[in-house]
Scaffold this motif. Structure first.
Motif, short mmCIF file in Angstrom:
data_model
loop_
_atom_site.label_atom_id
_atom_site.label_comp_id
_atom_site.label_asym_id
_atom_site.label_seq_id
_atom_site.Cartn_x
_atom_site.Cartn_y
_atom_site.Cartn_z
N PHE A 336 -17.68 -8.92 -3.32
CA PHE A 336 -18.19 -10.23 -2.93
C PHE A 336 -17.65 -10.65 -1.56
O PHE A 336 -18.39 -11.13 -0.70
CB PHE A 336 -17.80 -11.27 -3.98
CG PHE A 336 -18.20 -12.67 -3.62
CD1 PHE A 336 -19.51 -13.09 -3.76
CD2 PHE A 336 -17.27 -13.57 -3.12
CE1 PHE A 336 -19.89 -14.37 -3.42
CE2 PHE A 336 -17.63 -14.86 -2.77
CZ PHE A 336 -18.95 -15.26 -2.92
N GLY A 337 -16.32 -10.48 -1.36
CA GLY A 337 -15.73 -10.86 -0.07
C GLY A 337 -16.32 -10.07 1.08
O GLY A 337 -16.60 -10.62 2.16
N SER A 338 -16.52 -8.77 0.87
CA SER A 338 -17.06 -7.92 1.94
C SER A 338 -18.49 -8.30 2.30
O SER A 338 -18.83 -8.44 3.47
CB SER A 338 -17.00 -6.45 1.50
OG SER A 338 -15.69 -6.08 1.13
N ILE A 339 -19.31 -8.49 1.27
CA ILE A 339 -20.72 -8.80 1.56
C ILE A 339 -20.86 -10.21 2.13
O ILE A 339 -21.79 -10.49 2.90
CB ILE A 339 -21.57 -8.61 0.29
CG1 ILE A 339 -23.05 -8.47 0.68
CG2 ILE A 339 -21.38 -9.75 -0.69
CD1 ILE A 339 -23.92 -8.04 -0.47
N LYS A 340 -19.96 -11.09 1.80
CA LYS A 340 -20.01 -12.44 2.37
C LYS A 340 -19.74 -12.41 3.87
O LYS A 340 -20.39 -13.11 4.65
CB LYS A 340 -18.99 -13.35 1.67
CG LYS A 340 -19.12 -14.81 2.04
CD LYS A 340 -18.20 -15.68 1.23
CE LYS A 340 -18.39 -17.15 1.58
NZ LYS A 340 -17.49 -18.03 0.82
N ILE A 341 -18.79 -11.57 4.29
CA ILE A 341 -18.51 -11.44 5.72
C ILE A 341 -19.70 -10.79 6.42
O ILE A 341 -20.12 -11.23 7.50
CB ILE A 341 -17.23 -10.61 5.94
CG1 ILE A 341 -16.02 -11.34 5.36
CG2 ILE A 341 -17.01 -10.35 7.42
CD1 ILE A 341 -14.74 -10.54 5.41
#
Length: 598
Positions: A336-341
């Protein structure tokens, strides 16, 4: 029962099962908490046991239970009066005579809870006992005593125990060192006077950053930055020294360094020094952190690089590659954190993020709907024009599985995609209109209608197809506000289309089938058509005459006013239809001076 009158094993088991079924209840009742029905007066009476030396030494568990009850009362909204607090506090101070570790920890917890409610003069009484514990051989006592002392001392008293705290910061035991560093962090924010004293502990804190224990390194780095945060040169030295040092083993400490480096680089960019030595060294550290063995550090370094404003696309590539690897992590939080960035970067650099499209498409079926939604919205920003049709097929099955909150996000992304690829506007608007007929709440339907109206203004060639989709939507719309808004829009835009007459049927259906507010809006929309299209006036007058007997006052009055105006205009300027063989028929617009036109 056997023939001889004795019970067999099978009979006994059967009897037990029958009894079990007899007393069985459907609802499982959880046993009540032992602290559920405490009375303050009873607990204070029990607290008198603190004054009995024999009980304190021989039965410390009883004292622990009483302290637990007192803390439970305070935390559940039954505060003690100042007299009660003082009385109990003096009793607790006598518990220091016990050597029981559990009781001592409960004493520390009680003092921290009631220190603010006590008279400062009373609190001073326990400082000698706490100072004694702070210099004891038991590491557990030392760590907890430091935590409690820093909660109750002021700047004047802090000077007296400063030597002990500084020794604790560099202590070999990680429990003691971390307790001292965290306590120093709290003291730094307690008052300006305490902050000035804590600033004198820079050398000890710097030494603690070299500790072999990861948590001690993390707490030391946090305190050291707070001490130097207003000194730009000091922060740059802190980052430079620790980024080049191989002894920083703590991932949490490295994460802090990445954040401090990011802040430093952003300040350099704001100052116009994007090519300075500090910027280059900071960027090199962040890029090196992308190869760290901890996912936490890799993520933070990638986030720091992607958050730099005005960064060259080539400098983003290493961070994007690292985030692409994190998309395959088994941990949902990391994905989730990676795709949000990546989603945030795609607004500015969609071409760089497009190399992750294969990984993003795999996440459309992720069981975490937040991740799947971000994957869809990111693909809509980075996908090529040729991939639009395929994406729409994937989204159509996906939309039925998510909540309205995520659907709205997808709709907003489709709106931007339509502006990016105008040739696909028919496909995209048709996709949006399909979901107008599906189940959904007001906000979801409103977001679709807002997007369609926005695209009508941004791309005028979509006007007629969009109006037709909106007309179909109001045929079965359950939201009055949306129906009235769309009717007013049709009244404004419909008369300017190539075939305005085909919209009259949709509007009149609302006059005969809807609630009073929608009927009134439909009458106003018909009036706009009659005012702007003379050829429709006679048929519209016929339709409006039926509204003169409407049960709603507003609808009836609007119809009466409109009919009067249109009839007068028709008498003054009667409409003359063009000849069938007329090659260039006149425009179907009101003549100059038409009293119904506006």
């Amino acid at each position: 029962m056997n023939e001889d009158g004795s019970l067999s094993v099978s009979n006994v088991i059967k009897e037990i099962k029958d009894l079990k079924d007899k007393f069985k209840t459907d609802d499982y009742e959880q046993p009540p908490s032992p602290y559920a029905f405490l009375e303050k007066a009873t607990v204070l009476q029990e607290a008198r046991v603190f004054h009995d030396p024999k009980v304190v030494r021989e039965d410390p568990r009883q004292c622990c239970i009483v302290i637990t009850k007192i803390i439970h009362l305070i935390s559940n909204g039954q505060p003690l009066t100042s007299v009660e607090v003082t009385d109990v506090f003096f009793g607790v101070t006598k518990l220091f005579m016990s050597d029981d570790a559990s009781l001592r920890r409960m004493v520390y917890l009680f003092i921290k809870e009631v220190a603010e409610a006590c008279n400062p003069d009373d609190v001073i009484i326990v400082t000698s006992s706490l100072t004694k514990d702070m210099t004891s051989d038991a590491d557990l006592y030392r760590a907890n005593a430091i935590r409690v002392l820093t909660r109750i001392v002021d700047a004047a008293m802090l000077g007296a125990i400063e030597r002990y705290v500084k020794q604790a910061i560099v202590d070999q035991h990680p429990l003691v060192a971390s307790a001292a560093l965290v306590s120093a962090t709290h003291l730094f924010h307690k008052s300006p006077e305490c902050a000035n004293i804590v600033r004198r502990w820079v050398s000890e804190t710097t030494k603690a950053t070299e500790s072999p224990f990861e948590m001690v390194q993390f707490h030391a780095m946090l305190l050291l930055y707070q001490i130097k945060m207003h000194d730009k040169l000091g922060v740059s030295k802190l980052v430079a020294q620790n980024s080049q040092r191989s002894s920083t083993k703590s991932p949490l400490s490295t994460v802090l360094l990445a954040r401090y480096t990011s802040k430093l680089l952003q300040d350099e960019i704001a100052s116009g020094n994007a090519s300075s030595q500090i910027y280059r060294a900071g960027y090199q550290f962040l890029e090196a952190s992308l190869r760290h063995k901890s996912e936490l550090v890799v993520f933070e370094a990638s986030r720091a690089i992607c958050s730099l404003s005005g960064i060259d696309p080539s400098e983003l590539t290493p961070a994007i590659s690292s985030l692409q690897l994190l998309l395959a992590s088994p941990k949902p939080a990391v994905r989730f954190g990676s795709i949000k960035i990546l989603s945030a970067v795609s607004y500015v650099h969609p071409r760089i993020v497009s190399k992750c499209n294969e990984d993003l498409e795999a996440l459309i079926s992720d069981p975490n709907r937040s991740i799947a939604t971000l994957a869809i919205t990111t693909l809509l920003k980075t996908g090529s024009e040729n991939a639009v049709d395929r994406l729409m097929k994937q989204i159509s099955t996906f939309m039925a599985e998510i909540s309205d909150e995520y659907k709205i996000t997808v709709v907003n992304s489709i709106q931007q995609l339509c502006l990016q690829y105008p040739a696909k506007h028919r496909v995209l608007i048709g996709f949006l209109s399909n979901f107008l007929r599906e189940e959904g709440g007001f906000e979801f339907k409103k977001s679709i209608t807002d997007s369609i109206v926005f695209l009508m203004k941004a791309a005028p060639e979509t006007t007629e197809s969009s109006l037709f989709h909106l007309c179909e939507f109001i045929e079965d719309c359950e939201f009055t506000m949306l129906s009235t808004r769309i009717l007013h829009l049709i009244g404004d835009v419909g008369p300017t289309t190539t075939a305005p007459g085909r919209y009259v049927r949709f509007i009149y259906n609302r006059v005969i089938l809807e609630n009073p507010a929608v009927r009134a809006a439909a009458v106003s929309a018909l009036a706009k058509f009659a005012a702007k299209v003379p050829s429709l006036r006679s048929s519209i007058m016929t339709l409006l005459k039926k509204s003169l007997s409407d049960e709603d006052d507003e609808t009836r009055d609007r119809a009466a006013v409109v009919l009067t105006i249109i009839e007068n205009a028709a008498k003054e300027n009667p409409y003359i239809p063009p000849e069938e063989d007329d090659e260039e028929p006149p425009e179907d617009v009101p003549v100059a001076g038409d009293s119904a036109a506006y």
